[in-house]
Design a protein around this motif. Structure first.
Motif, PDB file in Angstrom:
ATOM      1  N   PHE A  11       0.831  -1.466  -0.172  1.00  0.00           N
ATOM      2  CA  PHE A  11      -0.031  -0.093   0.051  1.00  0.00           C
ATOM      3  C   PHE A  11       0.916   1.304   0.048  1.00  0.00           C
ATOM      4  O   PHE A  11       0.659   2.074  -0.817  1.00  0.00           O
ATOM      5  CB  PHE A  11      -0.998  -0.152   1.220  1.00  0.00           C
ATOM      6  N   LEU A  12       1.702   1.270   0.873  1.00  0.00           N
ATOM      7  CA  LEU A  12       2.694   2.621   0.948  1.00  0.00           C
ATOM      8  C   LEU A  12       3.576   2.758  -0.084  1.00  0.00           C
ATOM      9  O   LEU A  12       3.885   3.883  -0.712  1.00  0.00           O
ATOM     10  CB  LEU A  12       3.484   2.747   2.245  1.00  0.00           C
ATOM     11  N   THR A  13       4.020   1.553  -0.802  1.00  0.00           N
ATOM     12  CA  THR A  13       4.830   1.658  -1.851  1.00  0.00           C
ATOM     13  C   THR A  13       3.983   2.300  -3.252  1.00  0.00           C
ATOM     14  O   THR A  13       4.665   3.143  -3.949  1.00  0.00           O
ATOM     15  CB  THR A  13       5.560   0.244  -2.358  1.00  0.00           C
ATOM     16  N   ARG A  14       2.856   1.649  -3.351  1.00  0.00           N
ATOM     17  CA  ARG A  14       2.038   2.298  -4.468  1.00  0.00           C
ATOM     18  C   ARG A  14       1.475   3.605  -4.322  1.00  0.00           C
ATOM     19  O   ARG A  14       1.951   4.423  -5.170  1.00  0.00           O
ATOM     20  CB  ARG A  14       0.788   1.476  -4.553  1.00  0.00           C
ATOM     21  N   TRP A  15       1.273   3.968  -3.093  1.00  0.00           N
ATOM     22  CA  TRP A  15       1.153   5.251  -2.722  1.00  0.00           C
ATOM     23  C   TRP A  15       2.291   6.352  -3.192  1.00  0.00           C
ATOM     24  O   TRP A  15       2.200   7.365  -3.818  1.00  0.00           O
ATOM     25  CB  TRP A  15       0.592   5.585  -1.365  1.00  0.00           C
ATOM     26  N   PRO A  46      12.113   1.677   8.592  1.00  0.00           N
ATOM     27  CA  PRO A  46      11.339   1.232   9.562  1.00  0.00           C
ATOM     28  C   PRO A  46      11.534   1.257  10.986  1.00  0.00           C
ATOM     29  O   PRO A  46      12.716   1.259  11.171  1.00  0.00           O
ATOM     30  CB  PRO A  46      11.261  -0.420   9.142  1.00  0.00           C
ATOM     31  N   ALA A  47      10.484   1.118  11.768  1.00  0.00           N
ATOM     32  CA  ALA A  47      10.857   1.193  13.279  1.00  0.00           C
ATOM     33  C   ALA A  47      11.227  -0.223  13.779  1.00  0.00           C
ATOM     34  O   ALA A  47      10.730  -1.114  13.124  1.00  0.00           O
ATOM     35  CB  ALA A  47       9.648   1.940  14.057  1.00  0.00           C
ATOM     36  N   THR A  48      12.005  -0.147  14.588  1.00  0.00           N
ATOM     37  CA  THR A  48      12.734  -1.468  14.984  1.00  0.00           C
ATOM     38  C   THR A  48      11.585  -1.691  16.295  1.00  0.00           C
ATOM     39  O   THR A  48      11.099  -0.952  16.890  1.00  0.00           O
ATOM     40  CB  THR A  48      13.879  -1.443  15.670  1.00  0.00           C
ATOM     41  N   GLY A  49      11.650  -3.184  16.775  1.00  0.00           N
ATOM     42  CA  GLY A  49      11.042  -3.445  17.743  1.00  0.00           C
ATOM     43  C   GLY A  49      11.251  -2.560  18.942  1.00  0.00           C
ATOM     44  O   GLY A  49      10.394  -2.155  20.020  1.00  0.00           O
ATOM     45  N   PRO A  64      -2.171   0.919  18.968  1.00  0.00           N
ATOM     46  CA  PRO A  64      -3.148  -0.122  18.324  1.00  0.00           C
ATOM     47  C   PRO A  64      -2.555  -0.971  17.165  1.00  0.00           C
ATOM     48  O   PRO A  64      -1.399  -0.465  16.505  1.00  0.00           O
ATOM     49  CB  PRO A  64      -4.280   0.965  17.805  1.00  0.00           C
ATOM     50  N   PRO A  65      -3.140  -1.933  16.785  1.00  0.00           N
ATOM     51  CA  PRO A  65      -2.507  -2.896  16.028  1.00  0.00           C
ATOM     52  C   PRO A  65      -2.056  -2.212  14.661  1.00  0.00           C
ATOM     53  O   PRO A  65      -0.814  -2.404  14.242  1.00  0.00           O
ATOM     54  CB  PRO A  65      -3.587  -3.920  15.531  1.00  0.00           C
ATOM     55  N   SER A  66      -2.931  -1.445  13.855  1.00  0.00           N
ATOM     56  CA  SER A  66      -2.447  -1.010  12.717  1.00  0.00           C
ATOM     57  C   SER A  66      -1.519   0.092  12.742  1.00  0.00           C
ATOM     58  O   SER A  66      -0.707   0.184  11.507  1.00  0.00           O
ATOM     59  CB  SER A  66      -3.915  -0.660  11.700  1.00  0.00           C
ATOM     60  N   LEU A  71       4.073   1.391  11.467  1.00  0.00           N
ATOM     61  CA  LEU A  71       5.631   1.793  12.101  1.00  0.00           C
ATOM     62  C   LEU A  71       6.729   0.760  11.589  1.00  0.00           C
ATOM     63  O   LEU A  71       7.944   1.148  11.435  1.00  0.00           O
ATOM     64  CB  LEU A  71       5.450   2.027  13.543  1.00  0.00           C
ATOM     65  N   ARG A  72       6.250  -0.430  11.586  1.00  0.00           N
ATOM     66  CA  ARG A  72       7.322  -1.667  11.271  1.00  0.00           C
ATOM     67  C   ARG A  72       7.622  -1.365   9.938  1.00  0.00           C
ATOM     68  O   ARG A  72       8.531  -2.243   9.292  1.00  0.00           O
ATOM     69  CB  ARG A  72       6.477  -2.910  11.704  1.00  0.00           C
TER      70      ARG A  72
END
Length: 638
Positions: A11-15, A46-49, A64-66, A71-72
């Protein structure tokens, strides 16, 4: 939206790639935008753990999950829609704590105890919300830790100073980002090809344009709900024709977006569909809009005169929908029936002709111009409009829908029922009418007109009848009592004239118009019903060839007079008129009206009389002038 199955990377790549392809010259971009365009990525690393754990420890909440999944993939974002320039990652997200100073005013507004629960739930948002906007056009993006769905998602609330509304709610961060991607598409679609910008064509636009094509075919095959779902999605991406097609579905009662589609003279539908609808107040359409600029020859030289004619006709109530072809012929035939009250017959003609209707272009899927025709629009009830939408047309095939039930109850007794001539009222209304055999409706003024040469009005709504015939009148007199009669066909060989706002019944001075109405040899029946006054009253008189046949008048259980050879089925006693009280009188009046309808085979069209447009005229007086010594009253408004 399920964060576990939402493909953030794709999704983010297409955007990002769509954004990069939509940008103009490098020289017009900021350094950051130029860099993002070159690398074709609006995100960051990406954010790390550990980054996410540190953020959650700092904020005291598990995200929240999404948002965590986002962030990952990217620890922040740029150009989230058109008004949020930088979106927070793990380091920038912070509790808002009402730093904007908006909480007091909003909480007072939202905290009304009588307000909806979903509004009151927003109280405290500015104090508790997690702020995700870092740079924006005065736009706030807040994650709400107290608005949590069963999937653990926090709702996102978005508010801008320049939006005169409550914050927009999205059920999750993922839903918010999808909406911002759609907002980006809407803005870019509006700029497509302007000022040297590259054509805005990509995987998303091609998919949504294909959906619009599919929706158009589905709509023409009668599958309007399927079409609306596709068009609602395409509209969010700003795709051409989506709003136009969705608007037509909405005009006919299906699912639709807010707002009204503005016309443009370049559109083939402009003169037959768009401008008349634009200028008409019609079901579901709200107030008419001002279209006078379309009649300006300097602005629109090719269509200005035709537009001026349409606007004048709409204003005068004389506009006629003229679609052409076989469907146009059916429209003309249906109008001829509808203007004399036969709305059921008119609808049957239109229903049969819908399959041969042809669109005027790729953004045309229904004959919505019918809603601008003042005579035909009232017969398009909610069910009938939906039936029209569900009927295959425009060269497409599909199953025919079940016919919508005809609207009119038939007969006459509905006049005596609660809300008869005044839908929504809890009691019957007053009325007086004349039923004439062997005379066409347009011939009634010659028999009953208030003066020689009395003419019928154009078709009028019932609330416009008095204004048309008595413009500026500021006085009334009990010297005479001329009725304003709306006319039409009352069945095979019969016509009617009815007044739904009569003066009080005068027993002593009544001159029944039955004799004059029957002068050409047929029968005439006069009925006067009063239920909304101190005492209920019912009167019937009949004549044939100018000779009285019978008459009776009953008032609240008492027979005031009776003459002639009354038919057995109209005897006041057996009908129940000898019982006092409004309820007993109403029931007796309904039985009497049923008896008249059965005996003479007559009926009145309720839809046409309550919501339609009918011709009308001013009749002769229904009372004689006062005799010597008899008083009369003249009342005026100063």
């Amino acid at each position: 939206m399920n964060a576990e199955t939402f493909d953030w990377r794709r999704f983010l790549t297409r955007w990002s790639e769509e954004w990069a392809d939509a940008q103009g010259d490098f020289g017009e971009l900021s350094p950051d935008d130029a860099e993002d365009r070159q690398r074709r990525w609006l995100g960051v690393a990406p954010a790390t753990g550990a980054d996410i754990a540190a953020m959650e420890a700092r904020l005291g909440y598990e995200m929240p999950p999404s948002y965590r999944e986002f962030l990952r993939v990217s620890d922040g974002w740029r150009h989230a829609g058109g008004f949020v320039w930088t979106l927070a990652g793990t380091r920038e997200a912070r509790w808002h704590e009402d730093t904007s100073g908006l909480g007091e005013d909003f909480d007072e507004l939202w905290g009304d105890e009588d307000g909806p629960e979903e509004v009151r739930a927003q109280v405290g948002l500015w104090s508790r919300g997690l702020q995700l906007d870092v740079e924006s056009d005065a736009t706030y993006v807040l994650l709400d830790p107290e608005d949590v769905g069963p999937d653990g998602e926090w709702a996102v609330r978005v508010w801008a100073h320049w939006r005169a509304s409550d914050p927009e709610r999205y059920p999750s961060f993922a839903a918010f980002m999808v909406a911002m991607h759609q907002e980006f598409h809407q803005l870019e679609s509006g700029r497509d090809g302007q000022d040297g910008a590259p054509a805005f064509v990509n995987e998303t636009t091609r998919a949504q344009d294909a959906a619009v094509d599919t929706a158009r075919t589905a709509a023409l095959r009668g599958r309007h709900e399927e079409a609306a779902r596709l068009l609602e999605e395409a509209q969010k991406y700003g795709r051409p024709h989506a709003s136009e097609l969705l608007h037509q579905i909405g005009q006919l009662g299906g699912r639709h977006a807010n707002g009204r589609q503005l016309p443009h003279p370049d559109n083939p539908r402009f003169l037959t569909e768009l401008l008349p609808l634009h200028a008409t107040a019609h079901p579901g359409g709200g107030r008419p809009m001002d279209g006078r600029h379309f009649a300006d020859p300097e602005l629109f030289p090719d269509t200005a005169q035709a537009a001026a004619d349409i606007l004048r006709e709409v204003s005068e109530g004389t506009y006629r929908y003229r679609p052409g072809g076989g469907f146009g012929e059916a429209v003309d035939e249906a109008r001829e029936l509808a203007r004399w009250g036969d709305t059921d017959g008119a609808w049957r003609i239109l229903r049969a002709a819908v399959p041969v209707w042809k669109p005027l272009g790729p953004d045309h899927i229904a004959p919505v111009g019918l809603l601008a025709d003042p005579v035909l629009a009232p017969l398009l009830t909610t069910r009938r409009r939906l039936e029209l939408l569900a009927t295959p047309r425009g060269g497409e095939r599909g199953p025919a829908p079940a016919p919508a039930c005809d609207k009119d109850p038939g007969g006459l007794s509905w006049l005596a029922r609660p809300g008869g001539l005044r839908p929504g009222q809890s009691s019957p209304g007053d009325y007086r009418m004349v039923l004439v055999e062997g005379v066409a409706p347009e011939e009634l003024p010659a028999l009953l007109g208030s003066a020689p040469g009395t003419a019928l009005s154009p078709p009028l709504r019932r609330w416009d009848v008095s204004r048309h015939h008595r413009p500026g009148r500021r006085s009334s007199s009990s010297y005479d009592d001329k009725a304003l009669l709306s006319v039409g066909r009352a069945g095979a060989g019969w016509s009617f004239g009815i007044d739904d706002s009569p003066n009080g019944f005068s027993t002593d001075r009544l001159v029944s118009p039955a004799r004059a109405a029957s002068a050409r040899g047929g029968r005439a029946i006069v009925v006067w019903g009063q239920s909304g006054r101190d005492t209920p009253l019912f009167h019937v008189s009949a004549a044939r060839g100018g000779t009285p046949l019978y008459a009776f008048t009953v008032r609240d259980g008492m027979i005031e007079d009776s003459s002639g050879d009354l038919p057995a089925e109209l005897a006041p006693g057996p009908l129940g008129f000898d019982s006092p009280g409004t309820a007993a009188h109403t029931a007796a009046a309904a039985r009497a009206l049923d008896a008249i309808a059965d005996r003479y085979g007559v009926a009145l069209p309720r839809l046409a009389l309550t919501k339609g447009r009918l011709h009308s005229f001013e009749s002769m007086s229904w009372i004689r002038p006062p005799g010597p010594g008899e008083p009369y009253v003249i009342m005026g408004i100063g």
